[in-house]
Design an enzyme around this catalytic site. Structure first.
Site, PDB file in Angstrom:
ATOM      1  N   HIS A 164     -68.582 -46.763  38.035  1.00  0.00           N
ATOM      2  CA  HIS A 164     -69.741 -47.079  38.882  1.00  0.00           C
ATOM      3  C   HIS A 164     -69.769 -46.212  40.143  1.00  0.00           C
ATOM      4  O   HIS A 164     -70.818 -46.037  40.766  1.00  0.00           O
ATOM      5  CB  HIS A 164     -69.699 -48.570  39.246  1.00  0.00           C
ATOM      6  N   ASP A 393     -83.013 -44.495  20.188  1.00  0.00           N
ATOM      7  CA  ASP A 393     -82.872 -44.339  18.739  1.00  0.00           C
ATOM      8  C   ASP A 393     -82.138 -43.029  18.458  1.00  0.00           C
ATOM      9  O   ASP A 393     -82.632 -41.955  18.781  1.00  0.00           O
ATOM     10  CB  ASP A 393     -84.284 -44.337  18.125  1.00  0.00           C
TER      11      ASP A 393
END
Ligand SMILES: CC(C)(COP(=O)(O)OP(=O)(O)OC[C@H]1O[C@@H](n2cnc3c(N)ncnc32)[C@H](O)[C@@H]1OP(=O)(O)O)[C@@H](O)C(=O)NCCC(=O)NCCSC(=O)CC(=O)O
Length: 449
Positions: A164, A393
């Site tokens: 992070h 996808d």
């Protein structure tokens, strides 16, 4: 469930060779998140029998993932490096050395894919096994670690563990979508990403007063970059993924308007505020306990569109800052009017973002943190209902589910769009089984009445 690691690939970014390490400074927004990681897992169902076989996985899917990972890392070079804090430097930086790689762990699981990728009540421990951990003792942690897990003849999952300190949830998702884009386009040479995915690496765009960096470093305390381990997740911790449909959100909006003593124009009734307020009040009522106990509500706000000049949507780094509603007691949210109180408090806080600058918001956060009493129950949100992760996808269809793994260790809620993108929101949380049962019945009952 049994999970076997089959191999670990070390993927180099596809880039022109360089001899000197690339050094990227951390910014004010990065310094808040030095010891945190973002962990997500995305599930794909492999529908036809040939594409879900072991043979196809190892001979087609894995090579494609490896090639496209190398290509996408060439675009997102800082993600191939590690974070370092040189003794002579006031703050850490990202260093990418010529031989740096990203690890891609390939594993197989015998779990029932429908259950583990589903949204019902399931063991948190099993979801966690689908992402990697950064080594606990490492003082110069990597930026990224990936895991692909095959559920033979059923589907696969891709687990992302990101440091992070280097990137926020939006950057993680932009990287992931870019990887999917390249993989799906089946090109072997370097390919251009479309403008809405092209990473913007220039960190000088972050325009905040330089004195704020020192405040963030002071809050960090000890001069270390070690990322604490999640620890063992108990066998009694369960995960659930719930949905609020567009109609549910509308109903909550009407309820807030009816129950508030304020004028409607004075309320901030976004999907985010309504969903968070609803989850929070269900959780507090589940927990019960003393009304006087301290609680606080936190969330991360994205400053890409809140800074001057604005920061591009595909900026690579952190551009989020924690916003807190400090100084509250549980009793505010436990009564009949608990939901509307939460809506008012969260809505006022979000409205405040357009009134206050980052300097004031940073001051409010630092001061608020100092006053937090030990044992305060914390509400917080991982993710966002604007990330669009369900659109990623790789060539075998859109995900059947996406999960924020990290919510199993800090009682955070997760938030994302719904899979069919028909409005509303997908939310998740992890609780002990007996609490989960109470939470779910409060959640469902509150939407009916
Ligand atoms: C502060 C906020 C959460 C507040 O969200 P809200 O939705 O309440 O408020 P808002 O002003 O942004 O938007 C209010 C309304 O404006 C409209 N609107 C605004 N921006 C929009 C956009 N980009 N796309 C679509 N609609 C938009 C919508 O109609 C919305 O209402 P409606 O919703 O009803 O349609 C948000 O602004 C924000 O910064 N979100 C990003 C948070 C983020 O990146 N979190 C990730 C943290 S890191 C992480 O996740 C890592 C980890 O923890 O693991």
């Amino acid at each position: 469930m049994v999970l076997n690691v089959i191999k670990i690939s070390h993927i180099s970014p596809s880039t022109d060779s360089f001899s000197d390490p690339l050094v990227v400074p951390l910014t004010f927004f990065d310094l808040k998140w030095l010891k945190d990681s973002v962990q997500q897992v995305v599930f794909y169902k492999l529908t036809d029998s040939s594409s879900s076989s072991r043979d196809f996985f190892y001979s087609v899917i894995i090579p494609k993932l490896e090639t496209s990972l190398s290509l996408v890392l060439g675009h997102f070079l800082p993600l191939a490096g590690h974070v370092t804090w040189n003794p002579q430097d006031p703050k850490p930086c990202i260093v990418v050395s010529p031989h740096d790689t990203v690890s891609l762990t390939i594993s197989e699981s015998n779990a029932d894919f429908t259950n583990i990728s589903g949204k019902g009540i399931r063991l948190a421990k099993e979801t966690r096994s689908l992402v990697q951990e950064f080594p606990a003792s490492c003082d110069s942690p990597r930026v990224l670690s990936l895991q692909v897990t095959l559920f033979p003849n059923q589907g696969l999952s891709i687990g992302i563990t990101a440091n992070h300190a280097v990137m926020d949830g939006k950057t993680v998702v932009n990287f992931y979508k870019s990887w999917a884009y390249i993989c799906k386009s089946q090109t072997h040479g370097n390919i251009l990403l479309p403008d809405d995915l092209t990473p913007r690496l220039d960190r000088t765009i972050i325009n905040v007063p330089s004195c704020l960096e020192a405040k963030m470093l002071e809050l960090q305390g000890e001069r270390t970059l070690k990322i604490p381990q999640a620890g063992e997740i108990g066998h009694d911790i369960f995960r659930i993924t719930l949905e609020l449909t567009r109609e549910n959100v509308e109903k909550l909006k009407v309820r807030a308007k009816n129950e508030s003593t304020r004028a409607c124009a004075d309320l901030y009734l976004s999907t985010f505020v309504l969903a968070y307020a609803y989850m929070w009040t269900c959780l507090l009522k589940t927990r019960g306990g003393h009304g006087e106990r301290p609680v606080r509500l936190m969330y991360a706000a994205d400053f890409r569109n809140r800074l001057d000049p604005p920061v591009h949507e595909t900026y690579v780094g952190n551009c989020v800052f924690p916003i807190g509603c400090f100084g509250h007691e549980a009793k505010t949210f436990l009564g009949e009017d608990g939901f509307v109180k939460a809506v008012e408090i969260l809505g006022d806080s979000v409205k405040g973002l357009s009134l206050l600058g980052i300097e004031e918001l940073c001051e409010l956060y630092v001061e608020g943190k100092k006053r937090v009493k030990p044992g305060t129950q914390l509400g917080t949100i991982a993710g966002s209902n604007r990330f669009g992760l369900y659109g990623s996808d790789f060539g075998w269809g859109n995900p059947v589910n996406t999960e924020f793994v990290s919510i199993d260790r800090n009682e955070a809620f997760s938030m994302s769009e719904r899979r069919d993108r028909s409005g509303g929101v997908q939310v998740g949380l992890c609780l002990k089984k007996h609490e989960m049962d109470i939470f779910v019945s409060l959640f469902n009952d509150g939407l009916v009445n």
